[in-house]
Design an enzyme around this catalytic site. Structure first.
Site, PDB file in Angstrom:
ATOM      1  N   HIS A 145      31.746  43.582  52.106  1.00 32.30           N
ATOM      2  CA  HIS A 145      30.340  43.933  51.832  1.00 32.30           C
ATOM      3  C   HIS A 145      29.670  44.423  53.119  1.00 32.30           C
ATOM      4  CE1 HIS A 145      30.059  42.548  47.730  1.00 32.30           C
ATOM      5  NE2 HIS A 145      30.325  41.298  48.014  1.00 32.30           N
ATOM      6  N   HIS A 199      30.528  47.937  53.872  1.00 36.16           N
ATOM      7  CA  HIS A 199      29.797  48.816  52.957  1.00 36.16           C
ATOM      8  C   HIS A 199      28.369  49.026  53.470  1.00 36.16           C
ATOM      9  CE1 HIS A 199      28.761  49.619  48.413  1.00 36.16           C
ATOM     10  NE2 HIS A 199      28.852  50.737  49.102  1.00 36.16           N
ATOM     11  N   HIS A 241      36.446  39.161  52.076  1.00 40.40           N
ATOM     12  CA  HIS A 241      35.575  39.648  51.011  1.00 40.40           C
ATOM     13  C   HIS A 241      34.172  39.954  51.537  1.00 40.40           C
ATOM     14  CE1 HIS A 241      34.042  39.718  46.767  1.00 40.40           C
ATOM     15  NE2 HIS A 241      32.919  39.414  47.392  1.00 40.40           N
ATOM     16  N   GLU A 242      33.578  38.975  52.169  1.00 39.59           N
ATOM     17  CA  GLU A 242      32.194  39.165  52.622  1.00 39.59           C
ATOM     18  C   GLU A 242      32.109  40.238  53.701  1.00 39.59           C
ATOM     19  OE1 GLU A 242      29.943  38.105  50.815  1.00 39.59           O
ATOM     20  OE2 GLU A 242      31.152  36.682  49.679  1.00 39.59           O
TER      21      GLU A 242
HETATM   22 ZN   LIG Z   1      30.980  39.834  46.702  1.00 38.14          ZN
END
Ligand SMILES: [Zn+2]
Length: 715
Positions: free
Chosen positions: A509, A512, A505-506
């Site tokens: 980011h 992105h 998940h991290e």
């Molecule tokens: Zn998040």
């Protein structure tokens, strides 16, 4: 789903709100000379380390506050010069100049924000308290500057005739909307009323937080007979005894957590105690005493509706959602409403299984919310029989990172990652990596701070020390922070499946941020609306279970053997466990949030409890056994935090991530070509264009909620 927040501190919000971003790489000789006492403050000039990485070996705790204060001063002077420029407004001398302004403030604030979250201490906490109101005032001073707004307005009105690129035009629109939303277009009388409403909202929000904290503490349940605690493990019982001692009371004190259901309810065998705990939780701030939050809520809802009316919106939700991807509250409402039937049907089916266990054991009662987790746990054991300790042996941190997270990113996007040891870090646990593109050029620097420690707040998050900035030519310097338990020296760090997901998940980011390719820093990388920002991260989680990726990292930490198929199947199946309950309680809270914030101005609510009951019934989500994740009286996200009319955002982003993953699956899954398209159309654009349109162009259609329902096992 709901546990990870991005850039959540007040500092970061203040920054985002007024939009200061890294600008040119110039040192500040004049200001340094003006502050002789701070001459050795390394934050006052741009870092000379590779990629302007922060010089943590030289920054002292006492350096942040003076650097940020000096940064605000310089930034205001730069803004003043833009506003007072005698030349007619142009994109370059106004909008672009604003993008270049505030370099020192941005540099110091980004480092400060990282430290106050990941490695704080009393000196930093004291600085935070002093700086928060100053940063808020700094933002006001910029937004309420009429000369500056006049220039922005001129450019906004002329934007179609100025020969701007799509990104420039988008940026002009962002800036204009930002000022209008802060009240720049209002008459002086209305501005005065708005300021007064803002001040009242701010004090009521603070008051809500204080009352809720007191009510939550006061709501703790005291148990005087140890037998009633049967089922709890020794650690939990010891903690309850310690809590009682600390409160000067005899026995065991079960303290309340923020959500409706309390973790002890999964283990407590005494049904009456479970019910006592649930009642204490649900009515915590609705007892008619000094900590009752209901009058605060009534007033907050009213004043927000009035504020929205002043700014030209039908209701507060319309105001809050106007600059989000959803655009209108009706869109968010439809998304939630469309999911209610599947979620509640699944929750009812789960309840039937729970009731069957109760009946089988001769319980002789109808299972309710207080019984849910206790019996669900038994259903889970019977259906999935998953041994957490066994699973962890196949999830060793370094292997998950390199052979899982980095491997998936390599397969999709062609990037390679290699560790470096020469850059200074703020704690010995922190690791630093270079990230290279397929052609060998450097994309970013990536810091990983994996382990829990007392100086770190809970949760996991991503942030930037340096943002991608096409004007200044900087590449992103990004960090991920996790809260894994640190193993004893020489021992491996073994993760749970949840923790594996968090690592993916991290890093989603991070991708992105590191693929960002915008010219203007205020719209680069993860500077996107809340209902979009969790999309790339939640999307990246999906690769954790992808067979080709899973097989590459899920190997026994001692033998290197792959996880046995039977165990892998259990891990895969367990993800849909209890999703009926989890989805329903989330939807109920989100719908309550929207119901409160779609009230028209002047339409005050007389009775908070009755309003809540009616709203849940209206949306068909009033299941007695599945109360909202938060009831109105303790819904801190919307009354005390920054999520008013925004709690739906997690779900909005989740719809996108499953819908996008569905596209990958239809097009051959984990391929470089799919990765290239996703990177180009979604991950690299920041907020340089309309995101709903960008998504449509990527997907060939609007997102559909079906893949999410399927993933959660709701179909
Ligand atoms: Zn998040």
């Amino acid at each position: 789903m709901l546990r990870k927040l991005l850039l959540s501190s007040a500092i970061a919000l203040a920054l985002t709100a007024c939009g200061e971003r890294p600008a040119t790489d110039t040192a500040m000789p004049d200001s340094t000379a003006a502050l002789p006492a701070q001459a050795a403050n390394p934050l006052l000039s741009a870092s000379t380390l590779p990629f302007q990485a922060p010089p943590f070996d030289r920054i002292r705790d006492t350096d942040y506050q003076p650097a940020i204060e000096e940064g605000m001063r310089q930034h205001l002077a730069e803004i003043r010069a833009i506003a007072d420029n005698p030349e007619p407004p142009t994109f370059a001398n106004t909008i672009e100049a604003m993008e270049r302004a505030g370099a020192l403030l941005t540099r110091a604030s980004l480092a400060f924000e990282a430290m106050t979250s990941a490695h704080t201490n009393p000196t930093l906490q004291a600085a935070e308290e002093v700086l928060a109101p100053k940063l808020a005032g700094h933002s006001d001073a910029i937004h309420l500057d009429p000369a500056l707004f006049a220039r922005i307005r001129f450019l906004y009105e002329q934007r179609d005739t100025l020969g701007l690129t799509e990104e420039q035009k988008t940026l002009v629109e962002h800036r204009y909307n930002q000022f209008v939303r802060a009240g720049a277009l209002l008459s002086e009388t209305d501005k005065a009323e708005l300021r007064q409403l803002n001040a009242e909202e701010s004090s009521l929000t603070t008051a809500f937080g204080a009352k809720l904290l007191a009510a939550t503490n006061a709501g703790a349940v005291l148990v005087t007979e140890r037998a009633r605690l049967d089922g709890l493990d020794d650690g939990t019982i010891d903690a309850a005894a310690e809590a009682a001692r600390a409160a000067g009371r005899q026995g065991w004190l079960l303290e309340l957590q923020n959500t409706t259901l309390q973790p002890q309810m999964a283990a407590l065998k005494d049904r009456s105690l479970r019910e006592e705990l649930l009642a204490a939780s649900m009515n915590r701030a609705a007892r008619g005493d000094a900590n009752d939050t209901r009058a605060t809520i009534q007033r907050l809802a009213q004043l927000r509706a009035r504020k929205a009316q002043l700014l030209g919106f039908d209701n507060y939700a319309a105001y809050a959602i106007a600059n989000q991807m959803a655009g209108r509250p009706e869109v968010a409402l439809k998304l939630l409403n469309d999911t209610v039937p599947a979620a509640t049907a699944r929750a009812r089916a789960e309840l039937a299984k729970i009731q069957a266990v109760v009946d089988q054991q001769g319980g002789g009662f109808t299972a309710g919310a207080a019984d849910w987790d206790f019996y669900a746990e038994q259903v889970r054991k019977a259906e999935y029989d998953l041994d957490e300790a066994e699973v962890r042996k196949y999830f060793e941190l370094d292997r998950v990172l390199k052979d899982g997270v980095f491997f998936a990113a390599h397969e999709l996007y062609g990037i390679t990652v290699s560790e470096r040891h020469d850059l200074p870090v703020y704690h010995p646990d922190v690791r630093v990596f270079d990230v290279f593109d397929a052609d060998g050029s450097q994309l970013a620097v990536f810091y990983l701070d994996p382990f829990k420690r007392p100086s770190k707040r809970g949760g996991a998050w991503m942030g930037n020390f340096v943002e991608q900035d096409g004007l200044a030519g900087t590449i992103p310097v990004i960090y991920n922070v996790e809260n894994y338990t640190k193993p004893a020296p020489g021992q491996p760090a073994l993760l749970s499946y949840d923790e594996v997901t968090t690592l993916f998940h991290e890093f989603g980011h991070a991708l992105h941020g590191l693929f960002s390719k915008t010219t203007y820093p205020s719209i680069s990388g993860t500077n996107v609306p809340r209902d979009f920002v969790e999309f790339p991260s939640q999307f990246n989680e999906r690769w954790a279970l992808y067979p080709q990726v899973f097989a590459n990292y899920a190997k026994h930490y001692l033998t290197g053997e792959p996880m046995p198929q039977a165990l892998a199947d259990k891990v895969n199946r367990a993800r849909t466990f209890n999703q009926g309950y989890a989805t329903t309680e989330y939807l109920a809270a989100s719908l309550l949030d929207l119901a409160w914030h779609m009230l028209p101005a002047g339409g005050g609510v007389q009775d908070v409890d009755a309003f809540e009951k009616q709203a849940l019934a209206k949306y068909g989500i009033d299941l007695a056994a599945v109360p909202p994740r938060y009831r109105s009286n303790y819904f801190n996200h919307v009354w005390g935090g920054g999520y008013a009319a925004g709690y739906y955002a997690y779900f909005g982003a989740e719809v996108l991530d499953h819908d996008a993953f569905d596209w990958f699956e239809q097009n051959g899954g984990l391929t470089r070509e799919n990765g290239r398209i996703f990177r180009e159309k979604i991950l690299s654009i920041g907020h340089s264009r309309d995101l709903a349109r960008a998504y449509r162009e990527f997907r060939g259609k609007d997102p559909s909620v079906e893949p999410l329902l399927e993933f959660r096992g709701l179909k």
